[in-house]
Scaffold this motif. Structure first.
Motif, PDB file in Angstrom:
ATOM      1  N   ASP A  34      -1.274   3.125  13.643  1.00 44.04           N
ATOM      2  CA  ASP A  34      -1.137   1.561  13.918  1.00 44.04           C
ATOM      3  C   ASP A  34      -0.059   1.176  14.841  1.00 44.04           C
ATOM      4  O   ASP A  34      -0.233   0.545  15.766  1.00 44.04           O
ATOM      5  N   LEU A  35       1.126   1.810  15.004  1.00 45.65           N
ATOM      6  CA  LEU A  35       2.255   1.568  15.904  1.00 45.65           C
ATOM      7  C   LEU A  35       1.880   2.113  17.315  1.00 45.65           C
ATOM      8  O   LEU A  35       1.915   1.239  18.166  1.00 45.65           O
ATOM      9  N   ARG A  36       1.257   3.346  17.432  1.00 47.23           N
ATOM     10  CA  ARG A  36       0.905   3.846  18.855  1.00 47.23           C
ATOM     11  C   ARG A  36      -0.196   3.047  19.411  1.00 47.23           C
ATOM     12  O   ARG A  36      -0.544   3.044  20.835  1.00 47.23           O
ATOM     13  N   GLY A  37      -1.077   2.390  18.667  1.00 49.01           N
ATOM     14  CA  GLY A  37      -2.178   1.951  19.125  1.00 49.01           C
ATOM     15  C   GLY A  37      -2.059   0.632  19.519  1.00 49.01           C
ATOM     16  O   GLY A  37      -2.909  -0.137  19.796  1.00 49.01           O
ATOM     17  N   GLY A  38      -0.829   0.163  19.390  1.00 47.27           N
ATOM     18  CA  GLY A  38      -0.566  -1.272  19.824  1.00 47.27           C
ATOM     19  C   GLY A  38      -0.962  -2.421  18.566  1.00 47.27           C
ATOM     20  O   GLY A  38      -1.179  -3.635  19.098  1.00 47.27           O
ATOM     21  N   ASN A  39      -1.250  -2.060  17.356  1.00 50.60           N
ATOM     22  CA  ASN A  39      -1.604  -2.847  16.284  1.00 50.60           C
ATOM     23  C   ASN A  39      -0.555  -3.277  15.373  1.00 50.60           C
ATOM     24  O   ASN A  39       0.586  -2.515  15.358  1.00 50.60           O
ATOM     25  N   SER A  40      -0.751  -4.392  14.459  1.00 50.31           N
ATOM     26  CA  SER A  40       0.128  -4.784  13.309  1.00 50.31           C
ATOM     27  C   SER A  40      -0.599  -4.787  12.251  1.00 50.31           C
ATOM     28  O   SER A  40      -0.335  -5.674  11.517  1.00 50.31           O
ATOM     29  N   ASP A  41      -1.529  -3.841  11.761  1.00 48.54           N
ATOM     30  CA  ASP A  41      -1.966  -3.997  10.443  1.00 48.54           C
ATOM     31  C   ASP A  41      -0.999  -3.931   9.207  1.00 48.54           C
ATOM     32  O   ASP A  41      -1.118  -4.486   8.208  1.00 48.54           O
ATOM     33  N   PHE A  42       0.007  -3.092   9.512  1.00 48.62           N
ATOM     34  CA  PHE A  42       1.161  -2.849   8.640  1.00 48.62           C
ATOM     35  C   PHE A  42       2.582  -3.537   9.117  1.00 48.62           C
ATOM     36  O   PHE A  42       2.940  -2.883  10.222  1.00 48.62           O
ATOM     37  N   GLN A  61       2.840   8.497   7.291  1.00 44.20           N
ATOM     38  CA  GLN A  61       3.107   8.973   8.700  1.00 44.20           C
ATOM     39  C   GLN A  61       1.993   8.866   9.519  1.00 44.20           C
ATOM     40  O   GLN A  61       2.338   8.245  10.767  1.00 44.20           O
ATOM     41  N   GLN A  62       1.085   9.175   9.113  1.00 44.49           N
ATOM     42  CA  GLN A  62      -0.219   9.180  10.043  1.00 44.49           C
ATOM     43  C   GLN A  62      -0.708   7.872  10.023  1.00 44.49           C
ATOM     44  O   GLN A  62      -1.268   7.610  11.139  1.00 44.49           O
ATOM     45  N   LYS A  63      -0.878   7.156   9.061  1.00 47.32           N
ATOM     46  CA  LYS A  63      -1.412   5.788   9.066  1.00 47.32           C
ATOM     47  C   LYS A  63      -0.423   4.818  10.127  1.00 47.32           C
ATOM     48  O   LYS A  63      -1.112   4.047  10.838  1.00 47.32           O
ATOM     49  N   VAL A  64       1.022   4.965   9.687  1.00 50.22           N
ATOM     50  CA  VAL A  64       1.606   3.879  10.593  1.00 50.22           C
ATOM     51  C   VAL A  64       1.683   4.459  12.253  1.00 50.22           C
ATOM     52  O   VAL A  64       1.815   3.560  13.049  1.00 50.22           O
ATOM     53  N   GLY A  65       1.456   5.908  12.199  1.00 52.67           N
ATOM     54  CA  GLY A  65       1.486   6.303  13.696  1.00 52.67           C
ATOM     55  C   GLY A  65       0.545   5.776  14.424  1.00 52.67           C
ATOM     56  O   GLY A  65       0.644   5.316  15.487  1.00 52.67           O
ATOM     57  N   LEU A  86       0.948  -1.179  -0.040  1.00 49.59           N
ATOM     58  CA  LEU A  86       0.115   0.063   0.140  1.00 49.59           C
ATOM     59  C   LEU A  86       0.989   1.167  -0.027  1.00 49.59           C
ATOM     60  O   LEU A  86       1.918   1.232   0.810  1.00 49.59           O
ATOM     61  N   THR A  87       0.686   2.310  -0.959  1.00 48.15           N
ATOM     62  CA  THR A  87       1.279   3.258  -0.696  1.00 48.15           C
ATOM     63  C   THR A  87       0.560   4.546  -0.825  1.00 48.15           C
ATOM     64  O   THR A  87      -0.601   4.453  -1.398  1.00 48.15           O
ATOM     65  N   ASP A  88       1.312   5.637  -0.295  1.00 48.82           N
ATOM     66  CA  ASP A  88       0.628   7.140  -0.426  1.00 48.82           C
ATOM     67  C   ASP A  88       1.624   8.059  -0.101  1.00 48.82           C
ATOM     68  O   ASP A  88       2.825   7.773  -0.031  1.00 48.82           O
ATOM     69  N   HIS A  89       1.098   9.328  -0.066  1.00 48.24           N
ATOM     70  CA  HIS A  89       2.219  10.520   0.027  1.00 48.24           C
ATOM     71  C   HIS A  89       2.731  10.457   1.500  1.00 48.24           C
ATOM     72  O   HIS A  89       2.122   9.700   2.407  1.00 48.24           O
TER      73      HIS A  89
END
Length: 510
Positions: free
Chosen positions: A110-118, A104-108, A96-99
């Motif tokens: 995911d990471l801070r929410g304790g998830n691993s969708d990516f 940065q918003q999407k991985v942030g 999946l790609t984006d600007h």
């Protein structure tokens, strides 16, 4: 770093079978599957140190991973070559790609929410690595694991170009590595050789020296070149473009990078007194507002005054479009853009009209209190890292993709195809790449390699930081106040003071 794709989401595997690595085809292996997270499946068949290379590559056959990336050439070249990886490993990867700001918003989240969708993340050194470094897995635990396939060259610091591993993979403490260098965008000078040759005599009669671009060309020279082009253009010769334009627009990070180059070139000035390669979670008060920062802000404003009339509107992508359209004669740009500038179907600067040189050098008379004049060069080094929230098997499968995606053969393929920017030293030793560094070439980005790999990234010219947790807020602060200064709303002194006050506050120093 700035590649714009035609199709930003890829879910199918397709074409190009070239990579021969790790032992070849293996017998299909079956295993039960477990669904984990967004579009994720993980299968595992146990392997051992004495297992064949083929078995190590195939141990997660039937699994699926998701890679969130910025829209860069490697991600789109790899997207088109995923069948090769699938055939080698049996692992499906959705890219999946984006600007970059959106990534940065999407991985942030995911990471801070304790998830691993990516499971796999594109870790751009400052905007993503600096705020999120603690959420990524330490890759050292896998590089020595003999139950995993390994790259034949290894993944150590010495296989990458100088400081690339530290730039994207090492944050705040030595030893821990959270990303492998995946791609890079390093600044260098693009200039219209044909126009320089055409106008050099007229310029020399006015300024007393030849108009040319070399490693010794200073920021003062660039200002004088730009002023000359503007004078000719506005004097009635509409066939001559403006001379220069800056990185402004609404992408705050590249505005920070733009003025950082000029700042560092004058006495190797940096925003904070911290280790430039490691960064710091406690950077202390910024040096903005000192005499050197005010001196450079003054010159940056003067440079803007002789630039293209739409200077404030142009971000990095727009700036390159202006250059390709023949509206400016010079730009300090990232070397990945050479491929587009050399395309005769889209660029008036193609067909041998563009020359490449290191970033401009500091002007000694602009250095406050002495110091070294260098070719201040900065970059965006994008890494590939593994989400620390993922399960251990997901991490191991993600490591297998990481070493494949950063291998010599893949980087060479990207360079030949979409116009990649290698991070492995060994790519430049390939005979075809050596030949491509001179015209005629079928790898136009290689025309920049003298300026970038042989000069710009070398000490003392290369600046990596600042790597601080609040780096994205800092970029926004700086871009806002720099653009207010360029627009004439603030004096250079007022702009530097505003940056100092807001940056110190953002970092917790009141």
């Amino acid at each position: 770093m700035f590649y714009v794709p035609k199709n930003a989401i890829h879910k199918q595997v397709s074409r190009r079978d070239f990579l021969k690595m790790g032992g070849g085809a293996a017998t299909a292996l079956g295993a039960g599957s477990i669904a984990l997270g967004l579009s994720s499946v993980i299968n595992r068949r146990p392997v051992y140190a004495q297992s064949s290379d083929a078995a190590k590559w195939k141990q997660y056959e039937g699994s699926k991973l998701v890679f969130m990336s910025e829209n860069t050439p490697p991600s789109f070249a790899i997207r088109d070559n995923l069948k090769t990886f699938y055939d080698l490993t049996g692992i499906e990867v959705e890219i999946l790609t984006d600007h970059l700001p959106t990534v940065q918003q999407k991985v942030g989240i995911d990471l801070r929410g304790g998830n691993s969708d990516f499971h796999l993340n594109y870790i751009q050194d400052k905007p993503i690595g600096s705020p999120f470094a603690d959420y990524y897995e330490d890759l050292n635990k896998y590089t020595g694991d003999n139950t995993l396939p390994q790259d034949p060259e290894g993944m150590g610091e010495d296989v990458w170009f100088e400081n690339f591993q530290k730039a994207c993979g090492v944050f705040y403490e030595a030893g821990r590595i959270v990303a492998f260098p995946y791609d890079c965008a390093v600044a260098c000078s693009f200039y219209r050789k044909d126009l320089f040759e055409k106008l050099s005599k007229d310029f020399e009669s006015e300024y007393g020296y030849r108009m040319e671009f070399t490693a010794d060309t200073t920021w003062k020279h660039v200002y004088e070149y730009a002023a000359f082009f503007k004078k000719v253009r506005e004097g009635g010769n509409s066939e001559i473009p403006y001379g220069y334009a800056q990185h402004q627009g609404n992408f705050a990070w590249t505005t920070q990078l733009d003025i950082q180059r000029m700042l560092f070139s004058h006495g190797r000035w940096t925003e904070f007194d911290v280790d430039d390669t490691l960064g710091s979670k406690d950077p202390g008060k910024t040096k903005w507002g000192d005499a050197q920062s005010v001196a450079v802000m003054t010159k940056f404003k003067e440079q803007a005054d002789v630039s293209h009339p739409d200077n404030l509107a142009n971000g990095t992508l727009e700036l390159n479009t202006v250059y390709q359209a023949g509206q400016i004669a010079m730009q300090v740009q990232y070397h990945e853009f050479a491929a587009s500038c050399e395309d005769p179907n889209t660029s008036k600067a193609a067909d041998g009209k563009t020359g490449y040189a290191p970033c401009p050098k500091g002007e000694p008379s602009w250095i406050v209190g002495g110091g070294q004049a260098v070719n201040g060069t900065n970059c965006g080094i994008g890494g590939i890292g593994i989400n620390g929230n993922a399960t251990e098997d997901q991490k191991r499968a993600a490591y297998i993709f990481s070493i494949w995606a950063t291998s010599k053969n893949i980087q060479y393929d990207v360079l030949r195809g979409l116009g990649g920017t290698p991070t492995r030293k060994s790519v430049l030793e390939i005979p075809e790449v050596k030949n491509a560094r001179k015209r005629p070439t079928n790898m136009p980005n290689a025309l920049t390699f003298d300026a970038v790999y042989d000069h710009g990234i070398r000490d003392p010219h290369f600046v990596l930081g600042p790597k601080i947790p609040e780096v994205n807020e800092y970029h926004k602060i700086l871009a806002t106040e720099v653009q207010r200064c360029v627009a004439g709303e603030l004096s250079p002194e007022e702009a530097c003071e505003a940056i100092r006050e807001q940056t110190d506050e953002a970092n917790g120093y009141f």
